[in-house]
Design a protein around this motif. Structure first.
Motif, PDB file in Angstrom:
ATOM      1  N   LEU A 151       9.865   5.864  -6.844  1.00  0.00           N
ATOM      2  CA  LEU A 151       9.630   5.626  -8.266  1.00  0.00           C
ATOM      3  C   LEU A 151       8.840   4.342  -8.470  1.00  0.00           C
ATOM      4  O   LEU A 151       7.825   4.323  -9.174  1.00  0.00           O
ATOM      5  CB  LEU A 151      10.968   5.549  -9.005  1.00  0.00           C
ATOM      6  CG  LEU A 151      10.888   5.082 -10.462  1.00  0.00           C
ATOM      7  CD1 LEU A 151      10.111   6.076 -11.314  1.00  0.00           C
ATOM      8  CD2 LEU A 151      12.297   4.863 -11.015  1.00  0.00           C
ATOM      9  N   GLU A 152       9.315   3.258  -7.879  1.00  0.00           N
ATOM     10  CA  GLU A 152       8.646   1.972  -8.060  1.00  0.00           C
ATOM     11  C   GLU A 152       7.226   2.006  -7.521  1.00  0.00           C
ATOM     12  O   GLU A 152       6.290   1.502  -8.156  1.00  0.00           O
ATOM     13  CB  GLU A 152       9.442   0.854  -7.361  1.00  0.00           C
ATOM     14  CG  GLU A 152      10.732   0.473  -8.049  1.00  0.00           C
ATOM     15  CD  GLU A 152      11.886   1.410  -7.711  1.00  0.00           C
ATOM     16  OE1 GLU A 152      12.975   1.209  -8.270  1.00  0.00           O
ATOM     17  OE2 GLU A 152      11.690   2.332  -6.891  1.00  0.00           O
ATOM     18  N   GLU A 153       7.050   2.601  -6.350  1.00  0.00           N
ATOM     19  CA  GLU A 153       5.718   2.675  -5.740  1.00  0.00           C
ATOM     20  C   GLU A 153       4.768   3.510  -6.583  1.00  0.00           C
ATOM     21  O   GLU A 153       3.596   3.160  -6.741  1.00  0.00           O
ATOM     22  CB  GLU A 153       5.821   3.265  -4.334  1.00  0.00           C
ATOM     23  CG  GLU A 153       6.505   2.361  -3.327  1.00  0.00           C
ATOM     24  CD  GLU A 153       6.804   3.073  -2.022  1.00  0.00           C
ATOM     25  OE1 GLU A 153       7.023   2.387  -1.014  1.00  0.00           O
ATOM     26  OE2 GLU A 153       6.844   4.327  -2.007  1.00  0.00           O
ATOM     27  N   SER A 154       5.275   4.608  -7.127  1.00  0.00           N
ATOM     28  CA  SER A 154       4.404   5.496  -7.902  1.00  0.00           C
ATOM     29  C   SER A 154       3.920   4.836  -9.188  1.00  0.00           C
ATOM     30  O   SER A 154       2.768   4.998  -9.590  1.00  0.00           O
ATOM     31  CB  SER A 154       5.130   6.808  -8.229  1.00  0.00           C
ATOM     32  OG  SER A 154       6.166   6.615  -9.172  1.00  0.00           O
ATOM     33  N   LEU A 155       4.799   4.064  -9.828  1.00  0.00           N
ATOM     34  CA  LEU A 155       4.398   3.382 -11.053  1.00  0.00           C
ATOM     35  C   LEU A 155       3.385   2.285 -10.768  1.00  0.00           C
ATOM     36  O   LEU A 155       2.418   2.100 -11.520  1.00  0.00           O
ATOM     37  CB  LEU A 155       5.629   2.809 -11.758  1.00  0.00           C
ATOM     38  CG  LEU A 155       6.625   3.857 -12.283  1.00  0.00           C
ATOM     39  CD1 LEU A 155       7.861   3.168 -12.851  1.00  0.00           C
ATOM     40  CD2 LEU A 155       5.988   4.749 -13.328  1.00  0.00           C
ATOM     41  N   ARG A 156       3.587   1.555  -9.674  1.00  0.00           N
ATOM     42  CA  ARG A 156       2.601   0.552  -9.277  1.00  0.00           C
ATOM     43  C   ARG A 156       1.271   1.213  -8.931  1.00  0.00           C
ATOM     44  O   ARG A 156       0.201   0.718  -9.314  1.00  0.00           O
ATOM     45  CB  ARG A 156       3.095  -0.248  -8.063  1.00  0.00           C
ATOM     46  CG  ARG A 156       4.163  -1.263  -8.350  1.00  0.00           C
ATOM     47  CD  ARG A 156       4.227  -2.339  -7.273  1.00  0.00           C
ATOM     48  NE  ARG A 156       4.228  -1.779  -5.925  1.00  0.00           N
ATOM     49  CZ  ARG A 156       5.328  -1.426  -5.260  1.00  0.00           C
ATOM     50  NH1 ARG A 156       6.521  -1.559  -5.829  1.00  0.00           N
ATOM     51  NH2 ARG A 156       5.255  -0.953  -4.042  1.00  0.00           N
ATOM     52  N   PHE A 157       1.348   2.335  -8.227  1.00  0.00           N
ATOM     53  CA  PHE A 157       0.127   3.032  -7.830  1.00  0.00           C
ATOM     54  C   PHE A 157      -0.664   3.481  -9.052  1.00  0.00           C
ATOM     55  O   PHE A 157      -1.886   3.298  -9.115  1.00  0.00           O
ATOM     56  CB  PHE A 157       0.483   4.242  -6.965  1.00  0.00           C
ATOM     57  CG  PHE A 157      -0.716   4.993  -6.450  1.00  0.00           C
ATOM     58  CD1 PHE A 157      -1.357   4.593  -5.292  1.00  0.00           C
ATOM     59  CD2 PHE A 157      -1.212   6.087  -7.135  1.00  0.00           C
ATOM     60  CE1 PHE A 157      -2.476   5.274  -4.821  1.00  0.00           C
ATOM     61  CE2 PHE A 157      -2.327   6.773  -6.685  1.00  0.00           C
ATOM     62  CZ  PHE A 157      -2.964   6.369  -5.514  1.00  0.00           C
TER      63      PHE A 157
END
Length: 230
Positions: A14-20
């Motif tokens: 989740l965190e990685e996808s939002l940053r991406f």
């Protein structure tokens, strides 16, 4: 948005996808929160990482629970982030109430949908204006209508991409995340309220009832959407 981007999102946390998304999508990205448990998960992921170019907004219908306002305030205090608010048109509300009474939604589906349109659907258009990605807290297990959703899909009506990062999360996954990260959440969830909307249109559910049974409980199950998500 091309297929490599889609594949990347599917394989990220989740965190990685939002940053991406925030780092690789140049156009406007928004997240709409109603302060339910799913939305609090996403708010935490955005605010704790201090992602600046995802705009967080909410809709204040004027009929929310005091507990909803409380978790809104706690979220602002805990993270120091900004949550933009959109309100219904005052003239439209006045005309609707003066013509139909304060709680006309109990008398017909048409009046209930008109109330939802004035208080939520029209303000939503303001929140989505100019956006090309709309992040939501929708989950597949919330209702039969949401089983056919994809994590990232084109919304023809809104003319933008809708990203549903929690689509395959279970309620247990959501609660575990909230507890692990000490995320504030609506205390009504501890009293049997699962899906929380406007106070007159929401009740706690009974054991064995459908996830959405507490929303517009006087209506047929097939009609239980407000128009925000088609």
């Amino acid at each position: 948005m091309n297929s490599p981007v889609l594949e990347n999102l599917a394989n990220l946390s989740l965190e990685e996808s939002l940053r991406f998304l925030a780092e690789n999508f140049e156009e406007k990205i928004v997240f709409s929160t109603s302060f339910g448990i799913e939305d609090q998960v996403i708010s935490h992921a955005i605010f704790s990482q201090k992602i600046k170019n995802i705009e967080v907004f909410t809709l204040d219908t004027g009929r929310l629970f005091p507990e909803t306002y409380a978790v809104w305030d706690k979220t602002l205090l805990q993270y120091g982030g900004k949550i933009k608010c959109y309100y219904p048109n005052a003239d439209a509300i006045e005309n609707f109430v003066n013509e139909n009474g304060i709680n006309p939604f109990y008398t017909s589906v048409a009046l209930r949908k008109e109330c939802c349109s004035i208080r939520k659907v029209v303000p939503l258009q303001k929140g989505l204006q100019g956006a090309k990605v709309w992040i939501t807290g929708l989950r597949a297990e919330q209702s039969d209508n949401r089983n056919s959703l994809e994590m990232l899909q084109w919304d023809e009506q809104q003319q933008l991409f809708k990203y549903n990062p929690l689509l395959h999360w279970t309620t247990e996954d959501v609660m575990d995340y909230l507890k692990k990260n000490a995320v504030p959440y609506n205390t009504l969830h501890d009293q049997g309220f699962i899906s929380i909307g406007c106070a007159p249109c929401t009740r706690a559910i009974k054991a064995g009832e459908n996830f959405r049974a507490g929303r517009w409980w006087w209506e047929d199950n097939s009609k239980k959407e407000c128009g925000l998500h088609k």
